[in-house]
Scaffold this active site. Structure first.
Site, mmCIF file in Angstrom:
data_model
loop_
_atom_site.group_PDB
_atom_site.id
_atom_site.type_symbol
_atom_site.label_atom_id
_atom_site.label_comp_id
_atom_site.label_asym_id
_atom_site.label_seq_id
_atom_site.Cartn_x
_atom_site.Cartn_y
_atom_site.Cartn_z
ATOM 1 N N GLU A 159 0.803 -4.812 -8.338
ATOM 2 C CA GLU A 159 0.263 -5.689 -7.294
ATOM 3 C C GLU A 159 0.365 -7.054 -7.457
ATOM 4 O OE1 GLU A 159 -3.596 -4.052 -6.622
ATOM 5 O OE2 GLU A 159 -2.947 -2.134 -5.784
ATOM 6 N N ARG A 212 -19.030 -5.396 -1.307
ATOM 7 C CA ARG A 212 -18.967 -4.320 -0.209
ATOM 8 C C ARG A 212 -20.041 -3.961 0.428
ATOM 9 N NH1 ARG A 212 -13.857 -0.883 -2.659
ATOM 10 N NH2 ARG A 212 -12.102 -2.022 -1.506
ATOM 11 N N ARG A 262 -14.011 -4.000 -10.239
ATOM 12 C CA ARG A 262 -14.388 -2.616 -9.302
ATOM 13 C C ARG A 262 -15.938 -2.524 -9.268
ATOM 14 N NH1 ARG A 262 -10.113 -0.253 -6.205
ATOM 15 N NH2 ARG A 262 -11.904 1.260 -5.823
ATOM 16 N N TYR A 316 0.843 -1.232 -0.131
ATOM 17 C CA TYR A 316 0.075 -0.048 -0.051
ATOM 18 C C TYR A 316 1.026 1.436 -0.001
ATOM 19 C CZ TYR A 316 -4.735 -2.149 0.803
ATOM 20 O OH TYR A 316 -5.898 -2.806 0.411
ATOM 21 N N PHE A 373 -4.948 7.011 7.318
ATOM 22 C CA PHE A 373 -5.378 5.557 7.583
ATOM 23 C C PHE A 373 -4.217 4.607 7.514
ATOM 24 C CE2 PHE A 373 -6.963 6.694 3.225
ATOM 25 C CZ PHE A 373 -6.322 5.640 2.452
ATOM 26 N N THR A 406 -15.500 2.000 -2.077
ATOM 27 C CA THR A 406 -14.589 1.698 -0.933
ATOM 28 C C THR A 406 -15.508 2.035 0.454
ATOM 29 O OG1 THR A 406 -12.864 2.912 -2.254
ATOM 30 C CG2 THR A 406 -12.599 2.620 0.186
ATOM 31 N N HIS A 417 -10.282 -6.245 -1.865
ATOM 32 C CA HIS A 417 -9.153 -5.087 -2.466
ATOM 33 C C HIS A 417 -9.237 -5.416 -4.112
ATOM 34 C CE1 HIS A 417 -5.769 -2.818 -3.813
ATOM 35 N NE2 HIS A 417 -5.688 -3.938 -4.659
HETATM 36 N N1 UDP Z 1 -9.254 2.912 3.622
HETATM 37 C C1 UDP Z 1 -9.562 3.405 5.072
HETATM 38 N N2 UDP Z 1 -10.131 4.860 5.162
HETATM 39 C C2 UDP Z 1 -10.384 5.595 4.203
HETATM 40 C C3 UDP Z 1 -10.022 5.276 2.845
HETATM 41 C C4 UDP Z 1 -9.563 3.747 2.536
HETATM 42 O O1 UDP Z 1 -9.466 2.716 5.999
HETATM 43 O O2 UDP Z 1 -10.800 6.746 4.436
HETATM 44 C C5 UDP Z 1 -8.666 1.676 3.562
HETATM 45 C C6 UDP Z 1 -10.024 0.771 3.067
HETATM 46 O O3 UDP Z 1 -9.693 -0.571 3.485
HETATM 47 C C7 UDP Z 1 -9.527 0.841 1.465
HETATM 48 C C8 UDP Z 1 -8.032 0.805 1.496
HETATM 49 O O4 UDP Z 1 -7.793 1.859 2.443
HETATM 50 O O5 UDP Z 1 -10.091 -0.308 0.662
HETATM 51 C C9 UDP Z 1 -7.299 1.659 0.237
HETATM 52 O O6 UDP Z 1 -7.934 2.746 -0.111
HETATM 53 P P1 UDP Z 1 -8.195 2.959 -1.690
HETATM 54 O O7 UDP Z 1 -8.832 4.450 -1.396
HETATM 55 O O8 UDP Z 1 -7.349 2.555 -2.539
HETATM 56 O O9 UDP Z 1 -9.979 2.397 -1.839
HETATM 57 P P2 UDP Z 1 -10.001 0.951 -2.729
HETATM 58 O O10 UDP Z 1 -9.184 1.120 -4.103
HETATM 59 O O11 UDP Z 1 -9.986 -0.295 -1.747
HETATM 60 O O12 UDP Z 1 -11.468 1.111 -2.838
HETATM 61 MG MG MG Z 2 -7.105 1.501 -4.172
#
Ligand code: UDP
Ligand code: MG
Length: 138
Positions: free
Chosen positions: A126, A102, A85, A49, A57, A91, A115
């Site tokens: 990745e 989700r 996606r 990450y 976060f 998210t 993810h």
């Molecule tokens: N996350 C979090 N708080 C936030 C945004 C993201 O805990 O405000 C976590 C969540 O598990 C997310 C991951 O960080 O899936 C990666 O964030 P991203 O913005 O890349 O979201 P994703 O691509 O997983 O939808």
């Molecule tokens: Mg992401």
């Protein structure tokens, strides 16, 4: 043909959602080209990450991602990044469309079950983070 990385996060594995997530991929005709269960150290989760290293976060996320086993999958197909996606949903599960993984299974933004890579560049990084070339079967 495109590839993407999917992860069933520690909350998904511990809540018994492996079959549910894999079943959704299979029902949607998605080819699983690679799959294994691993457990990351926090340092390994930080490497995965790294794009989020300056986010508030980051610490909590990498602690969570190293808290138990995860299932990593390389998915393959036309437009698979976007397709995955869409199946995952937004998210924050509160904003995710009904019928997405989700929305159906997660209740908070961090522990959101899955993810999925967000671009061809991140998918390449990745997938390479977890799989060698003998572990991907096209
Ligand atoms: N996350 C979090 N708080 C936030 C945004 C993201 O805990 O405000 C976590 C969540 O598990 C997310 C991951 O960080 O899936 C990666 O964030 P991203 O913005 O890349 O979201 P994703 O691509 O997983 O939808
Ligand atoms: Mg992401």
């Amino acid at each position: 043909m495109q590839r993407t990385l999917s992860i069933i996060k520690p909350d998904g594995v511990s809540r018994g959602l492996i079959g549910e997530v894999v079943g959704r991929f299979e029902k949607n005709g998605i080819h699983i080209a690679g799959m294994k269960m691993i457990r990351m150290t926090q340092a390994q989760a930080e490497g995965f990450y790294h794009v989020h290293r300056n986010k508030p976060f980051f610490n909590s996320l990498t602690r969570f991602m190293s808290s138990g086993p995860v299932v990593v999958m390389a998915l393959e197909g036309e437009n698979i990044i976007e397709k995955n996606r869409k199946l995952m949903g937004a998210t924050d599960p509160k904003n995710a469309e009904p019928g997405t993984i989700r929305r159906d299974f997660a209740s908070e933004i961090e522990k959101n079950v899955v993810h999925g890579s967000d671009s061809p560049e991140s998918a390449t990084f990745e997938i390479g983070y977890f799989f060698n070339r003998f572990e991907i079967v096209s």
